[in-house]
Design a protein around this motif. Structure first.
Motif, short mmCIF file in Angstrom:
data_model
loop_
_atom_site.label_atom_id
_atom_site.label_comp_id
_atom_site.label_asym_id
_atom_site.label_seq_id
_atom_site.Cartn_x
_atom_site.Cartn_y
_atom_site.Cartn_z
N SER A 155 7.46 -4.49 4.57
CA SER A 155 7.31 -3.07 4.87
C SER A 155 7.25 -2.26 3.59
CB SER A 155 8.51 -2.62 5.71
OG SER A 155 8.45 -1.23 5.92
N ASN A 156 6.61 -1.11 3.67
CA ASN A 156 6.64 -0.20 2.53
C ASN A 156 7.51 1.02 2.84
OD1 ASN A 156 4.96 0.93 4.40
ND2 ASN A 156 3.15 1.06 3.08
N HIS A 203 6.94 -2.70 -3.28
CA HIS A 203 7.73 -2.59 -2.05
C HIS A 203 8.30 -3.96 -1.72
CE1 HIS A 203 6.37 1.47 -1.47
NE2 HIS A 203 5.12 1.07 -1.64
N ALA A 204 9.56 -4.14 -2.09
CA ALA A 204 10.21 -5.44 -1.87
C ALA A 204 10.36 -5.68 -0.37
CB ALA A 204 11.58 -5.43 -2.53
N PRO A 205 10.19 -6.93 0.06
CA PRO A 205 10.48 -7.24 1.46
C PRO A 205 11.95 -6.95 1.77
CG PRO A 205 9.30 -9.05 0.40
CD PRO A 205 9.67 -8.08 -0.68
N VAL A 216 10.16 6.90 6.32
CA VAL A 216 9.65 7.32 5.01
C VAL A 216 10.09 8.76 4.81
CG1 VAL A 216 7.57 7.82 3.65
CG2 VAL A 216 7.66 5.75 5.04
N ASP A 217 10.69 9.04 3.68
CA ASP A 217 11.22 10.38 3.37
C ASP A 217 12.08 10.91 4.51
OD1 ASP A 217 9.76 10.15 1.05
OD2 ASP A 217 8.06 11.32 1.80
N GLY A 218 12.91 10.05 5.07
CA GLY A 218 13.86 10.47 6.10
C GLY A 218 13.27 10.59 7.49
N GLU A 219 11.98 10.36 7.63
CA GLU A 219 11.37 10.50 8.96
C GLU A 219 10.94 9.15 9.53
OE1 GLU A 219 8.08 13.10 9.89
OE2 GLU A 219 8.92 14.47 8.37
N LYS A 232 0.84 -1.21 0.00
CA LYS A 232 0.00 0.00 0.00
C LYS A 232 0.88 1.26 0.00
CE LYS A 232 -2.65 -1.52 3.54
NZ LYS A 232 -3.78 -1.68 4.44
N ASP A 233 0.25 2.37 -0.26
CA ASP A 233 0.94 3.66 -0.34
C ASP A 233 1.58 4.02 1.01
OD1 ASP A 233 1.66 6.29 -0.49
OD2 ASP A 233 -0.15 6.93 -1.56
N ARG A 234 2.90 4.14 1.03
CA ARG A 234 3.58 4.35 2.30
C ARG A 234 3.29 5.72 2.91
NH1 ARG A 234 7.00 5.85 -1.54
NH2 ARG A 234 8.92 7.01 -1.10
N HIS A 235 2.87 6.66 2.06
CA HIS A 235 2.56 7.98 2.61
C HIS A 235 1.21 7.98 3.32
CE1 HIS A 235 5.60 9.19 -0.47
NE2 HIS A 235 6.07 9.69 0.65
N LYS A 236 0.32 7.09 2.87
CA LYS A 236 -0.99 7.04 3.52
C LYS A 236 -0.97 6.09 4.71
CE LYS A 236 -3.83 8.04 -0.49
NZ LYS A 236 -4.25 7.29 -1.68
#
Ligand code: GAL
Length: 741
Positions: free
Chosen positions: A569-570, A598-600, A625-628, A538-542
């Motif tokens: 993990s994404n 999103h590869a394991p 995600v994005d450094g955070e 799924k979308d890692r930002h959401k």
């Protein structure tokens, strides 16, 4: 007018004798509300023949006097598996087959003043004259009137169906074709007909016509053109429209969606955009009550698939499923591959006639669902039968020229008579990535639209309480399968076997009448690692997902230790800390999983000297995600049962209403450790108490399965607050409150 009344309160007895046709009494009957199963069964190790018997349903009702001039119809959504319906002793008809609806007209035999008695003889034996029966099948069909029933009252004209066909979908100016099926006792010339297209209650277009309703059965065609600013239905934005038709004084309403779905030699395209289909197969059965579950549970399965697992397609293996499930797929943007009942066996000519009838009924019922993109018109995994499958394909194309046919094959080089070559390829998802090249599967020297309808499944089932290595292997098979299909540009996609564990015959699974092939168990509780393969796409930002495939102990893997370890993990990367000290930073393992979005991640070693080998320590996994740092998972060194959590899927249920004869929700209980992690090897007793206007489905005292269990509660018709709590041998849960309104 044409009015539909819910007709779901019946009387039932688990025997039938020919005298029941003429008698009118209720002695020996018990009151039941549909959906109803003919016999509740234990969770596993039951005798599956215990639901295979002939039973009797009865309904005594009177009608208002002004119905004397009306026509009255009785519609059953599904009865497993053969129904004989009698009204006041007259045989209205028989319906064979447990997965599609059927209607009988009552008008002629109705008593206007006084009681009418409906008696339904329900044969739930596995009769070999009815698909899917005749041979072994790897699932159960259970028994009873397990979907809803309606009474339909109208004047002379009855609109039996409406099909809506969006046209020029990808153009600015779109159109709608509407076809109505009518059944009228008289000819009605120049009947006024109004069509209204609306979205979320807002009218977009109204048009008026004049139509002739023929005497007897007939059809009426109308079209709406020049439709602009129409939003497309898609998996991300499933925009739905409503079409209301007023014909004379009959009003019918159906939903539709504008979308173009195409299976090509170069993959699947929705609205012109290529999408890789990634999905799961769904059986519609539940613990104890089999297939008899109402609207909310049906809808919930679609939500699990789309929202929790994040897949974009489901196959209704191996039969047409509830309209509630399909409606929710429409609303959520979950694509559907729907198929006729059957499993590896083709019967005689009469049996085949019923299968062709199933094609017709499935498509007549499912036509307006934008989510349905493919009709399965072969018996799952059957041998070739050219003439038979010519009939099923022709029937499908005759009723629905807009959708392609498929049909699930398992033998290589099978006759290709459909529009899409659909293959159960259990070589998909193996370590060596050896899924069948489509030309080997089809035996054709050219490419055709190609879809993999099953892989994984019995090649590696697992239970929550299996050793880690078993559970990891199940997860990897799903990951490998979808990964290799993602890399195969020509393949439209793949659906793994399967979403939920299901009851079956003793010949399948480990003998306890459950196939543990699901990525969720029968209670729809995730098997954390196999399900995480899907969730992590799924979308890692959401929704950041981080599921280390470990129970964090020093001795559960083959040969001991805790390595190697996969992490689903994404996140962009994951940092691992042991005993508070940094151990590794892990990235998606793209060399092994080049296809998945999103590869394991994979951890096969950690720096030496972080801690003493035998003194096991806590760990923490942090996803970035994005450094955070956006998600954390902690594991305790010495897990002990610390609390018994309780969670209801819904906190408000509906008391009886038109759509829902009763409502259900699921309550999940889980024993967790100091950090809230599940205790996968905990086997403990649990006693569930329910207080208020709802009752428990299944036994109140049972055994937790790998630290958790769920139970559905069903409303009893009254309003009020239901309180649910549970006790294990060591812990007590809080009380969860569910309002029935
Ligand atoms: C397939 C079949 C499914 C299920 C599955 C188990 O062959 O179509 O119904 O039995 O195997 O892996």
């Amino acid at each position: 007018m044409q009015i539909t009344y819910p007709f779901n309160d019946w009387y039932y007895k688990d025997t039938f004798s020919p005298e029941d046709i003429q008698t009118t009494g209720l002695d020996g009957f018990i009151p039941v509300t549909l959906p109803h199963t003919n016999r509740e069964i234990p969770y596993n190790y039951f005798d599956e023949t215990s639901t295979m018997f002939v039973s009797c349903y009865r309904k005594v009702f009177s009608i208002p006097e002004d119905w004397a001039a009306k026509r009255v119809f009785l519609h059953f959504e599904a009865v497993a598996s053969v129904a004989d319906v009698y009204l006041n002793g007259f045989h209205l008809g028989q319906h064979k087959g447990g997965y599609t609806g059927f209607t009988f007209e009552l008008t002629e035999d109705l008593v206007i003043v006084g009681d009418n008695v409906l008696t339904v003889k329900v044969d739930s034996t596995e009769r070999d004259d009815v698909p899917p029966f005749g041979y072994l099948i790897d699932y159960l069909c259970y028994g009873g009137i397990y979907r809803e029933v309606e009474l339909i009252v109208c004047d002379s004209a009855y609109v039996t169906a409406m099909h809506i066909t969006p046209q020029n979908v990808l153009e600015e100016e779109k159109a709608l074709e509407i076809k109505l099926w009518t059944d009228s006792t008289v000819e009605i010339a120049d009947a006024p007909l109004t069509v209204t297209l609306s979205k979320d209650g807002e009218v977009i277009r109204t048009a008026s016509f004049i139509a002739d309703i023929p005497e007897g059965k007939g059809t009426i065609h109308i079209a709406l053109d020049d439709l602009r600013d129409i939003k497309l239905w898609s998996v991300d934005e499933p925009q739905l429209y409503t079409v209301k038709v007023e014909l004379d004084d009959v009003v019918v309403e159906e939903r539709c969606g504008f979308r173009e779905a195409k299976f090509t030699v170069n993959g699947f395209h929705l609205n012109g955009e290529k999408i890789k289909l990634m999905g799961l197969n769904r059986h519609q059965s539940y613990p104890y009550v089999g297939n008899a579950m109402p609207k909310r549970a049906q809808e919930r399965d679609a939500e699990i698939l789309k929202k929790e697992l994040g897949v974009n397609i489901v196959r209704t293996s191996h039969y047409p499923q509830s309209r509630h499930f399909l409606n929710r797929c429409d609303e959520l943007g979950l694509l559907v591959f729907e198929e006729i009942p059957g499993w590896q066996y083709i019967g005689d000519e009469e049996w085949k006639d019923l299968a062709v009838q199933n094609v017709e009924d499935m498509i007549m019922e499912g036509y307006n669902h934008p989510s349905i993109i493919l009709w399965g018109v072969r018996i799952n995994e059957s041998d070739n039968d050219f003439a038979f499958y010519q009939r099923t394909n022709e029937k499908a194309h005759e009723i629905d020229p807009t959708r392609p046919t498929g049909g699930v094959k398992y033998i290589e080089n099978a006759d290709f008579q459909e529009d899409v070559f659909v293959m159960n390829d259990f070589d998909t998802g193996k370590y060596d990535r050896s899924h069948l090249d489509q030309n080997l599967a089809t035996g054709l020297d050219h490419d055709v639209p190609y879809l993999i309808s099953e892989f994984a499944g019995l090649w590696h089932p697992s239970k929550r309480w299996d050793d880690s290595s078993e559970r990891v292997e199940q997860a990897l098979r799903h990951a490998w399968g979808h990964d290799e299909v993602a890399l195969d540009d020509r393949c439209c996609g793949a659906l793994a076997w399967c979403a939920f564990d299901y009851n079956t015959h003793f010949q399948f699974g480990p003998g306890d009448r459950i196939c543990y092939h699901g990525v969720y168990d029968m209670f729809r509780i995730p098997k954390p690692w196999a399900s995480a393969v899907y969730e992590s796409q799924k979308d890692r930002h959401k929704e950041p997902v981080l599921v280390p495939a470990t129970i964090w102990s020093n001795g559960d893997n083959d040969r001991g230790g805790f390595l190697p370890m996969y992490i689903f993990s994404n996140c962009d990367y994951v940092e691992v800390f042991i005993n508070g000290r940094f151990a590794r930073r892990l990235y998606p393992y793209r060399r092994w999983f080049a296809g998945l979005k999103h590869a394991p991640m994979y951890m096969d070693r950690i720096p030496k000297g972080l801690w003493d080998k035998w003194d096991w320590m806590d760990s923490e996994f942090v996803g970035y995600v994005d450094g955070e740092a956006v998600i954390r998972r902690r594991f305790v060194r010495n897990p002990v049962p610390t609390s018994l959590t309780v969670k209801a899927d819904d906190t408000v249920l509906r008391a009886q209403n038109k759509e829902e004869p009763y409502d259900v929700t699921r309550i999940i209980f889980q024993t967790v450790d100091q950090y809230g992690n599940s205790l996968d090897y905990l086997m403990d007793t649990i006693t569930i108490s329910v207080d208020g206007p709802a009752e428990l489905i299944g036994p109140p005292t049972t055994v937790m399965q790998g630290g958790c269990i769920a139970a559905w509660i069903r409303t009893t018709g009254e309003k009020g607050t239901v309180k649910v709590c549970a006790k294990t041998s060591r812990l007590e849960s809080e009380t969860v409150e569910v309002l029935v309104d």
